[in-house]
Design an enzyme around this catalytic site. Structure first.
Site, PDB file in Angstrom:
ATOM      1  N   SER A   1      -4.654   1.911  -6.295  1.00 38.45           N
ATOM      2  CA  SER A   1      -3.578   1.214  -7.087  1.00 38.45           C
ATOM      3  C   SER A   1      -3.048   2.294  -7.978  1.00 38.45           C
ATOM      4  O   SER A   1      -2.795   3.589  -7.709  1.00 38.45           O
ATOM      5  CB  SER A   1      -3.872   0.065  -7.812  1.00 38.45           C
ATOM      6  OG  SER A   1      -3.059  -0.523  -8.879  1.00 38.45           O
TER       7      SER A   1
ATOM      8  N   TYR B   1       7.388   0.350  -8.352  1.00 38.88           N
ATOM      9  CA  TYR B   1       6.222   0.872  -7.947  1.00 38.88           C
ATOM     10  C   TYR B   1       5.327  -0.051  -8.605  1.00 38.88           C
ATOM     11  O   TYR B   1       4.198  -0.262  -8.090  1.00 38.88           O
ATOM     12  CB  TYR B   1       6.254   2.212  -8.780  1.00 38.88           C
ATOM     13  CG  TYR B   1       4.785   2.831  -8.616  1.00 38.88           C
ATOM     14  CD1 TYR B   1       4.351   3.358  -7.234  1.00 38.88           C
ATOM     15  CD2 TYR B   1       3.983   3.271  -9.566  1.00 38.88           C
ATOM     16  CE1 TYR B   1       3.263   3.934  -7.107  1.00 38.88           C
ATOM     17  CE2 TYR B   1       3.054   4.033  -9.335  1.00 38.88           C
ATOM     18  CZ  TYR B   1       2.580   4.266  -8.139  1.00 38.88           C
ATOM     19  OH  TYR B   1       1.183   5.191  -7.987  1.00 38.88           O
TER      20      TYR B   1
ATOM     21  N   LYS C   1       1.751  -2.005  -6.646  1.00 33.01           N
ATOM     22  CA  LYS C   1       0.479  -1.783  -7.168  1.00 33.01           C
ATOM     23  C   LYS C   1      -0.108  -2.747  -7.628  1.00 33.01           C
ATOM     24  O   LYS C   1      -1.471  -2.986  -7.659  1.00 33.01           O
ATOM     25  CB  LYS C   1       0.311  -0.511  -7.928  1.00 33.01           C
ATOM     26  CG  LYS C   1       1.114   0.608  -7.412  1.00 33.01           C
ATOM     27  CD  LYS C   1       0.009   1.089  -6.134  1.00 33.01           C
ATOM     28  CE  LYS C   1       0.122   2.389  -5.852  1.00 33.01           C
ATOM     29  NZ  LYS C   1      -0.702   3.201  -4.639  1.00 33.01           N
TER      30      LYS C   1
HETATM   31  N1  LIG Z   1      -0.459  11.335  -8.486  1.00 30.69           N
HETATM   32  C1  LIG Z   1      -0.681  10.591  -9.331  1.00 30.69           C
HETATM   33  O1  LIG Z   1      -0.334  10.563 -10.544  1.00 30.69           O
HETATM   34  C2  LIG Z   1      -1.201   9.006  -8.869  1.00 30.69           C
HETATM   35  C3  LIG Z   1      -1.166   7.891 -10.140  1.00 30.69           C
HETATM   36  C4  LIG Z   1      -1.744   6.618  -9.887  1.00 30.69           C
HETATM   37  C5  LIG Z   1      -1.842   6.436  -8.380  1.00 30.69           C
HETATM   38  N2  LIG Z   1      -1.317   7.115  -7.324  1.00 30.69           N
HETATM   39  C6  LIG Z   1      -1.495   6.628  -6.028  1.00 30.69           C
HETATM   40  O2  LIG Z   1      -2.384   7.654  -5.179  1.00 30.69           O
HETATM   41  C7  LIG Z   1      -2.243   7.624  -3.956  1.00 30.69           C
HETATM   42  C8  LIG Z   1      -2.097   9.026  -3.300  1.00 30.69           C
HETATM   43  O3  LIG Z   1      -1.057   9.820  -4.395  1.00 30.69           O
HETATM   44  P1  LIG Z   1      -0.865  11.288  -4.481  1.00 30.69           P
HETATM   45  O4  LIG Z   1      -0.146  11.566  -5.843  1.00 30.69           O
HETATM   46  O5  LIG Z   1      -2.090  12.079  -3.902  1.00 30.69           O
HETATM   47  O6  LIG Z   1       0.329  11.436  -3.170  1.00 30.69           O
HETATM   48  P2  LIG Z   1       0.690  12.602  -2.177  1.00 30.69           P
HETATM   49  O7  LIG Z   1       0.279  13.700  -2.641  1.00 30.69           O
HETATM   50  O8  LIG Z   1       2.140  12.341  -2.087  1.00 30.69           O
HETATM   51  O9  LIG Z   1       0.108  12.070  -0.925  1.00 30.69           O
HETATM   52  C9  LIG Z   1       0.445  10.901  -0.340  1.00 30.69           C
HETATM   53  C10 LIG Z   1      -0.206  10.797   1.099  1.00 30.69           C
HETATM   54  O10 LIG Z   1       0.160   9.641   1.729  1.00 30.69           O
HETATM   55  C11 LIG Z   1       0.994   9.786   2.937  1.00 30.69           C
HETATM   56  N3  LIG Z   1       1.687   8.750   3.347  1.00 30.69           N
HETATM   57  C12 LIG Z   1       2.736   8.432   2.661  1.00 30.69           C
HETATM   58  N4  LIG Z   1       3.542   7.644   3.087  1.00 30.69           N
HETATM   59  C13 LIG Z   1       2.772   7.294   4.295  1.00 30.69           C
HETATM   60  C14 LIG Z   1       3.074   6.298   5.320  1.00 30.69           C
HETATM   61  N5  LIG Z   1       4.135   5.368   5.125  1.00 30.69           N
HETATM   62  N6  LIG Z   1       2.148   6.249   6.311  1.00 30.69           N
HETATM   63  C15 LIG Z   1       0.940   7.101   6.313  1.00 30.69           C
HETATM   64  N7  LIG Z   1       0.803   7.977   5.373  1.00 30.69           N
HETATM   65  C16 LIG Z   1       1.640   7.905   4.254  1.00 30.69           C
HETATM   66  C17 LIG Z   1       1.315  11.288   2.849  1.00 30.69           C
HETATM   67  O11 LIG Z   1       1.313  12.253   3.988  1.00 30.69           O
HETATM   68  P3  LIG Z   1       2.874  11.988   4.880  1.00 30.69           P
HETATM   69  O12 LIG Z   1       4.057  11.770   4.023  1.00 30.69           O
HETATM   70  O13 LIG Z   1       2.929  12.967   5.810  1.00 30.69           O
HETATM   71  O14 LIG Z   1       2.676  10.643   5.613  1.00 30.69           O
HETATM   72  C18 LIG Z   1       0.137  11.799   2.109  1.00 30.69           C
HETATM   73  O15 LIG Z   1      -0.724  12.443   2.778  1.00 30.69           O
HETATM   74  C19 LIG Z   1      -0.843   6.722  -3.828  1.00 30.69           C
HETATM   75  O16 LIG Z   1      -1.181   5.631  -3.271  1.00 30.69           O
HETATM   76  C20 LIG Z   1      -0.256   7.034  -5.279  1.00 30.69           C
HETATM   77  O17 LIG Z   1       0.499   5.802  -5.341  1.00 30.69           O
HETATM   78  C21 LIG Z   1      -1.178   8.479  -7.644  1.00 30.69           C
END
Ligand SMILES: NC(=O)c1ccc[n+]([C@@H]2O[C@H](COP(=O)([O-])OP(=O)(O)OC[C@H]3O[C@@H](n4cnc5c(N)ncnc54)[C@H](OP(=O)(O)O)[C@@H]3O)[C@@H](O)[C@H]2O)c1
EC number: 1.1.1.102
Length: 359
Positions: A172, A186, A190
């Site tokens: 989340s 968003y 979540k």
């Molecule tokens: N970074 C933060 O600050 C943060 C904070 C809180 C929560 N989160 C959560 O943590 C998770 C990962 O975030 P991140 O920051 O690491 O993001 P990221 O670097 O953008 O990575 C996202 C990953 O999800 C894949 N993806 C996105 N949409 C997809 C779909 N429809 N089907 C299959 N794969 C999909 C992307 O690959 P493709 O685009 O190639 O599909 C990529 O591998 C997310 O759920 C995000 O909401 C992140």
């Protein structure tokens, strides 16, 4: 008499030792386990895959872009601990069509065996004021963040229940605990994950399948960089009051929580400052010392403007708190729940993100 007391104590400890497996589940052994990570080609998901691989797991990475998947595979393979380990890549959109997702899970199970742990990390964020966001953005975020977690979980759950082994991890966000300016689309996607996870945990616990939810704070990933491009000023101001975590740190904690499943314990990380649920009936609060208060009063002023800080609670907590601390309490945005042990961190120097322990 002393001897009798000692014997009684030993018997009591032995009894506790014998019943402890009935109370808490055994940690999941990662060596040889099959871990599926959606969103495993980038950011937090990739770091989770690396963490599991380092501990001897076989990995299936799921994401859409094949080049990114292959690049991540190469990176993960550098961390192998034996020559049997495999990283499998599958390209699929987890949010579009359940039968496609079901098929790729089948493929993965045929190649690497039944899934022991599923990490639902695929997700995305777009910020903006409610009236400025396209309606399609709400649909898209709900579909990727929520349905994109439902589909893979649905595809693995039957086998997990049959085998009486399994961990399902939902990723989340802090915005999944607390609605923040600019995150109407968003946050809601979540928040939905939490409801899904709680309900699912009640159903699958008797089958020795455990569910965890991670609530990461801002984490330095490509996804976060993208999100920053869309943040309104107010969202940026709130965001800038916290430091940005490293994805490796966040991943390590997510994996640890998922494999260990600690009982109803609340665990507090040391240092930093927390936006934390402390007591029941629960309230959330910023706990700041005077220096931090001075530093962040701009943010607090914002929150006060929005009526988010409850003066009564501030007074009540201030009376109890040590003289040099001020507690700022957010009224009623979190429901108290016996089954929750949640700790939501907004800034610190070690492992900082919140999570809900579901038992
Ligand atoms: N970074 C933060 O600050 C943060 C904070 C809180 C929560 N989160 C959560 O943590 C998770 C990962 O975030 P991140 O920051 O690491 O993001 P990221 O670097 O953008 O990575 C996202 C990953 O999800 C894949 N993806 C996105 N949409 C997809 C779909 N429809 N089907 C299959 N794969 C999909 C992307 O690959 P493709 O685009 O190639 O599909 C990529 O591998 C997310 O759920 C995000 O909401 C992140």
């Amino acid at each position: 008499m002393l001897l009798l007391a000692a014997a009684f104590l030993v018997a009591f400890v032995l009894l506790l030792y014998m019943v402890s497996p009935l109370i808490s589940p055994k940690p999941l052994a990662l060596p040889g386990a099959h871990v599926v990570v959606t969103g495993g080609s980038s950011g937090i998901g990739k770091c989770i895959a690396i963490e599991c691989y380092k501990q001897g797991a076989f990995i299936t990475l799921v994401a859409r872009n094949e080049d990114k998947l292959l690049q991540a595979k190469k990176e993960i393979e550098k961390h192998s601990i034996n020559d049997k380990q495999v990283v499998l890549c599958i390209s699929v959109d987890v949010s579009q069509d359940y039968s496609q997702v079901e098929n790729v899970i089948k493929q993965a199970q045929e190649k690497l065996g039944p899934v022991d742990m599923l990490v639902n990390c695929a997700g995305m964020s777009l910020a903006g004021k409610f009236e400025d966001l396209e309606v399609s953005t709400f649909e898209r975020l709900m579909s990727v963040n929520y349905l994109g977690s439902v589909y893979p979980s649905r595809a693995v759950i039957t086998t997990m229940k049959e085998r009486r082994v399994g961990r399902i991890v939902f990723v989340s966000s802090q915005a999944g605990q607390l609605g923040l300016f600019g995150f109407t689309a968003y946050s809601s996607s979540k928040f939905a994950i939490r409801g899904l996870a709680e309900a699912l945990q009640m159903e699958v616990k008797p089958y020795n399948v455990y569910v965890t939810v991670a609530y990461p704070p801002d984490t330095d990933t490509p996804g976060f960089a993208e999100e920053n491009k869309t943040k309104p000023l107010e969202t940026r101001l709130i965001s800038e009051t916290t430091s940005v975590c490293k994805p490796e740190q966040v991943a390590k904690q997510i994996v640890k929580d998922a494999i260990e499943i600690w009982g109803q314990l609340e665990r507090e990380a040391s240092g930093g400052w927390a936006l934390a649920w402390k007591e029941r009936p629960c309230r959330c609060m910023f706990r700041l010392n005077r220096a931090e208060y001075r530093k962040h009063r701009r943010l607090l002023k914002y929150l006060q403007t929005w009526g988010e800080l409850c003066p009564d609670c501030v007074q009540r907590h201030r009376k109890r708190a040590p003289a040099d601390w001020a507690d700022f309490v957010f009224p009623a945005y979190l429901k108290s729940k016996q089954t929750h042990s949640m700790f939501l961190m907004i800034r610190s120097s070690s492992s900082y993100f919140g999570r809900t322990r579901l038992i």
